[in-house]
Scaffold this motif. Structure first.
Motif, PDB file in Angstrom:
ATOM      1  N   LYS A   1      57.819  31.008 -25.204  1.00  0.00           N
ATOM      2  CA  LYS A   1      58.791  31.514 -24.241  1.00  0.00           C
ATOM      3  C   LYS A   1      60.205  31.055 -24.990  1.00  0.00           C
ATOM      4  O   LYS A   1      61.309  31.606 -24.527  1.00  0.00           O
ATOM      5  N   LYS A   2      60.238  30.663 -26.189  1.00  0.00           N
ATOM      6  CA  LYS A   2      61.251  30.498 -26.989  1.00  0.00           C
ATOM      7  C   LYS A   2      62.018  31.847 -27.306  1.00  0.00           C
ATOM      8  O   LYS A   2      63.294  31.749 -27.287  1.00  0.00           O
ATOM      9  N   ARG A   3      61.452  33.121 -27.777  1.00  0.00           N
ATOM     10  CA  ARG A   3      61.904  34.241 -28.171  1.00  0.00           C
ATOM     11  C   ARG A   3      62.565  34.534 -27.014  1.00  0.00           C
ATOM     12  O   ARG A   3      64.031  34.893 -26.970  1.00  0.00           O
ATOM     13  N   PRO A   4      62.018  35.050 -25.618  1.00  0.00           N
ATOM     14  CA  PRO A   4      62.712  35.602 -24.820  1.00  0.00           C
ATOM     15  C   PRO A   4      64.055  34.797 -24.261  1.00  0.00           C
ATOM     16  O   PRO A   4      65.121  35.425 -24.007  1.00  0.00           O
ATOM     17  N   VAL A   5      63.922  33.477 -24.305  1.00  0.00           N
ATOM     18  CA  VAL A   5      65.172  32.501 -23.961  1.00  0.00           C
ATOM     19  C   VAL A   5      66.113  32.604 -25.107  1.00  0.00           C
ATOM     20  O   VAL A   5      67.382  32.901 -24.557  1.00  0.00           O
ATOM     21  N   TRP A   6      65.833  32.630 -26.135  1.00  0.00           N
ATOM     22  CA  TRP A   6      66.880  33.172 -27.188  1.00  0.00           C
ATOM     23  C   TRP A   6      67.634  34.335 -26.814  1.00  0.00           C
ATOM     24  O   TRP A   6      68.618  34.259 -27.054  1.00  0.00           O
ATOM     25  N   GLU A   7      66.840  35.170 -26.800  1.00  0.00           N
ATOM     26  CA  GLU A   7      67.362  36.626 -26.339  1.00  0.00           C
ATOM     27  C   GLU A   7      68.375  36.488 -25.299  1.00  0.00           C
ATOM     28  O   GLU A   7      69.481  37.157 -25.236  1.00  0.00           O
ATOM     29  N   ASP A   8      67.897  35.939 -24.136  1.00  0.00           N
ATOM     30  CA  ASP A   8      68.972  35.615 -23.195  1.00  0.00           C
ATOM     31  C   ASP A   8      70.125  34.889 -23.470  1.00  0.00           C
ATOM     32  O   ASP A   8      71.022  35.275 -22.859  1.00  0.00           O
ATOM     33  N   PHE A   9      70.019  33.888 -24.230  1.00  0.00           N
ATOM     34  CA  PHE A   9      71.281  33.153 -24.744  1.00  0.00           C
ATOM     35  C   PHE A   9      72.096  33.875 -25.420  1.00  0.00           C
ATOM     36  O   PHE A   9      73.387  33.790 -25.551  1.00  0.00           O
ATOM     37  N   LYS A  10      71.509  34.860 -26.320  1.00  0.00           N
ATOM     38  CA  LYS A  10      72.470  36.038 -27.260  1.00  0.00           C
ATOM     39  C   LYS A  10      72.829  36.772 -26.170  1.00  0.00           C
ATOM     40  O   LYS A  10      74.146  36.990 -26.270  1.00  0.00           O
ATOM     41  N   ALA A  11      72.672  37.121 -25.138  1.00  0.00           N
ATOM     42  CA  ALA A  11      73.129  38.138 -24.255  1.00  0.00           C
ATOM     43  C   ALA A  11      74.249  37.374 -23.397  1.00  0.00           C
ATOM     44  O   ALA A  11      75.232  37.950 -23.205  1.00  0.00           O
ATOM     45  N   ILE A  12      73.889  36.014 -23.283  1.00  0.00           N
ATOM     46  CA  ILE A  12      75.053  35.224 -22.648  1.00  0.00           C
ATOM     47  C   ILE A  12      76.164  35.275 -23.536  1.00  0.00           C
ATOM     48  O   ILE A  12      77.261  35.297 -23.116  1.00  0.00           O
ATOM     49  N   ARG A  13      76.003  34.867 -24.922  1.00  0.00           N
ATOM     50  CA  ARG A  13      77.076  34.644 -25.591  1.00  0.00           C
ATOM     51  C   ARG A  13      77.688  35.957 -25.910  1.00  0.00           C
ATOM     52  O   ARG A  13      78.975  35.717 -26.025  1.00  0.00           O
ATOM     53  N   ASP A  14      77.154  37.057 -25.849  1.00  0.00           N
ATOM     54  CA  ASP A  14      77.693  38.271 -26.370  1.00  0.00           C
ATOM     55  C   ASP A  14      78.909  38.752 -24.802  1.00  0.00           C
ATOM     56  O   ASP A  14      79.793  39.026 -25.268  1.00  0.00           O
TER      57      ASP A  14
END
Ligand code: URA
Length: 189
Positions: free
Chosen positions: A171-184
């Motif tokens: 689940k690490k990769r999808p969470v990282w994708e989500d937090f990158k979207a949040i950061r963007d």
């Protein structure tokens, strides 16, 4: 009927909420755990409910899942002064069981008033309890995580709970994708 509109600022809301004994959870926990972080922060993160460490220390997300959350926020370069962290229920469910629907219903007006007073720009649901409470009772987090939705005027997104990452590294990769979207999105403000 609780009239939470009488609380016009976070301080008085919290002072009243720590006195709450409206559901069975309060009988078994040590204290009511409300929040940590900056009430002026524009990112409001909502977890499930306090665990043992949180019940001891009186702050949400201070145990293993919280330490992982802080690392994720740091890696995503989301400034801590922009972050306000809370939970759906404010009292620890015994043996860390899931909060029951009636416990969530009893605590929800407090969370709703908290959101009104914090006025975040973005709500981040950590895990399915928060997503089901704030987005849609039937939401499937595996399918719906990472999608931008609306909570009234506020952008809202769900991702996996950090405790789920500890159990399942996939689940690490999808969470990282989500937090990158949040950061963007945050960087566009
Ligand atoms: N898990 C949560 O959902 N909230 C906490 O505060 C700690 C662990």
């Amino acid at each position: 009927m609780l009239d939470l509109l009488q609380y016009q600022d976070l301080e008085t809301l919290v002072a009243a909420h720590v006195q709450c004994e409206a559901c069975r959870l309060r009988q078994q926990c040590k204290q009511v755990v409300i929040h940590r972080g900056n009430p002026q922060g524009r990112l409001m993160l909502v977890g499930e409910g306090p665990g043992a460490q949180e019940d001891e220390q009186g702050k949400p997300f201070v145990g293993a899942a919280g330490q992982l959350l802080d690392k994720i926020l740091d890696a995503a370069q989301l400034p801590l002064e922009e972050v306000y962290i809370t939970n759906v229920v404010k009292c620890r469910p015994p043996s860390n069981r899931l909060p029951k629907p009636d416990e969530i219903r009893t605590c929800l007006p407090w969370l709703q008033r908290q959101i009104e007073l914090i006025e975040p720009r973005m709500l981040i649901c950590l895990g399915s309890v928060a997503a089901r409470t704030l987005i849609d009772p039937d939401i499937r987090i595996t399918r719906e995580r990472g999608k931008w939705l609306r909570y009234g005027e506020i952008d809202i997104i769900a991702t996996f709970h950090p405790a789920a990452l500890l159990r399942d590294p996939a689940k690490k990769r999808p969470v990282w994708e989500d937090f990158k979207a949040i950061r963007d999105r945050y960087l566009q403000w």
